[in-house]
Scaffold this active site. Structure first.
Site, PDB file in Angstrom:
ATOM      1  N   CYS A  63      -0.850 -10.197   2.525  1.00 27.35           N
ATOM      2  CA  CYS A  63      -1.484  -8.940   2.133  1.00 27.35           C
ATOM      3  C   CYS A  63      -1.361  -8.792   0.630  1.00 27.35           C
ATOM      4  CB  CYS A  63      -0.795  -7.779   2.846  1.00 27.35           C
ATOM      5  SG  CYS A  63      -1.487  -6.174   2.411  1.00 27.35           S
TER       6      CYS A  63
ATOM      7  N   HIS B  39      -4.821  -0.717   7.332  1.00 24.50           N
ATOM      8  CA  HIS B  39      -4.572  -0.094   6.019  1.00 24.50           C
ATOM      9  C   HIS B  39      -5.146   1.318   5.980  1.00 24.50           C
ATOM     10  CE1 HIS B  39      -2.727  -3.132   3.489  1.00 24.50           C
ATOM     11  NE2 HIS B  39      -3.653  -4.033   3.752  1.00 24.50           N
TER      12      HIS B  39
ATOM     13  N   GLN C  41      -5.771   0.506  -0.474  1.00 28.22           N
ATOM     14  CA  GLN C  41      -4.984  -0.352  -1.370  1.00 28.22           C
ATOM     15  C   GLN C  41      -5.285  -0.110  -2.850  1.00 28.22           C
ATOM     16  OE1 GLN C  41      -6.160  -3.955   1.102  1.00 28.22           O
ATOM     17  NE2 GLN C  41      -4.156  -4.595   0.346  1.00 28.22           N
TER      18      GLN C  41
HETATM   19 NI    NI Z   1      -3.525  -6.110   3.395  1.00 26.78          NI
END
Ligand code: NI
Length: 171
Positions: A91, A137, A51
């Site tokens: 998220c 992820h 991320q």
């Molecule tokens: Ni997430």
């Protein structure tokens, strides 16, 4: 410490499959500190390296309400899964959206800790859900992949159009 930029769906970099960490060194520990700072500031309860556009198998979690249970998992592998639970997930990469996702209720995960030592963690409930979400992820998968294509497209359009949003409990 530095706050990092969180990639947002539908950024294609979120689809990258992360590679294993080879060396647990000071540089990696600095990244871990930065990831905790970024997660707490968001605020969120979990964050995967993917991320923040670092494609290494690393995630941080803290499901406590007072930031008292930080856990950094390097090269995490789920070695046991059981039970089933439905949780409304959010998220940090899909801000403002919450959907029910079915996952294992209880897991056992093996990983390297911040010293590079092998460790195991048994988790249930929200912590177990969060770790499964973060490992997704690392495999380029998002929680919106569990919902219908039509719904996902609506979220995609809305996020592309509207960049003003606030996440509450996001991971
Ligand atoms: Ni997430």
């Amino acid at each position: 410490m530095a706050k990092l930029t969180i990639l947002e769906f539908p950024d294609p970099r979120l689809r990258t499959r992360a590679v294993p960490v080879e060396t647990v060194d000071d540089e990696l520990n600095t990244l871990i500190d930065d990831m905790f700072e970024t997660m707490y500031a968001a605020p969120g309860i979990g964050l995967a390296a993917t991320q923040v556009d670092v494609h290494k198998r690393l995630l941080v979690v803290d499901v406590s309400s007072d930031n008292s249970q930080p856990n950094a998992l390097i090269n995490p592998e789920i070695i046991e899964l059981d039970g089933e639970t439905m949780t409304e997930e959010g998220c940090l990469s899909v801000p403002g959206y919450y959907e029910e996702v079915k996952r294992a209720e209880h897991i056992r995960v093996r990983f390297l800790d911040r010293k590079g030592e092998e460790a195991e963690l048994e988790a249930e409930g929200l912590l177990a859900v969060c770790i499964q979400h973060e490992i997704d992820h690392l495999n380029g998968k998002l929680f919106v992949d569990y919902i219908s294509e039509a719904k996902r497209q609506r979220i995609r359009k809305r996020l592309l159009r509207d960049k003003r949003h606030q996440a509450e409990v996001a991971m």
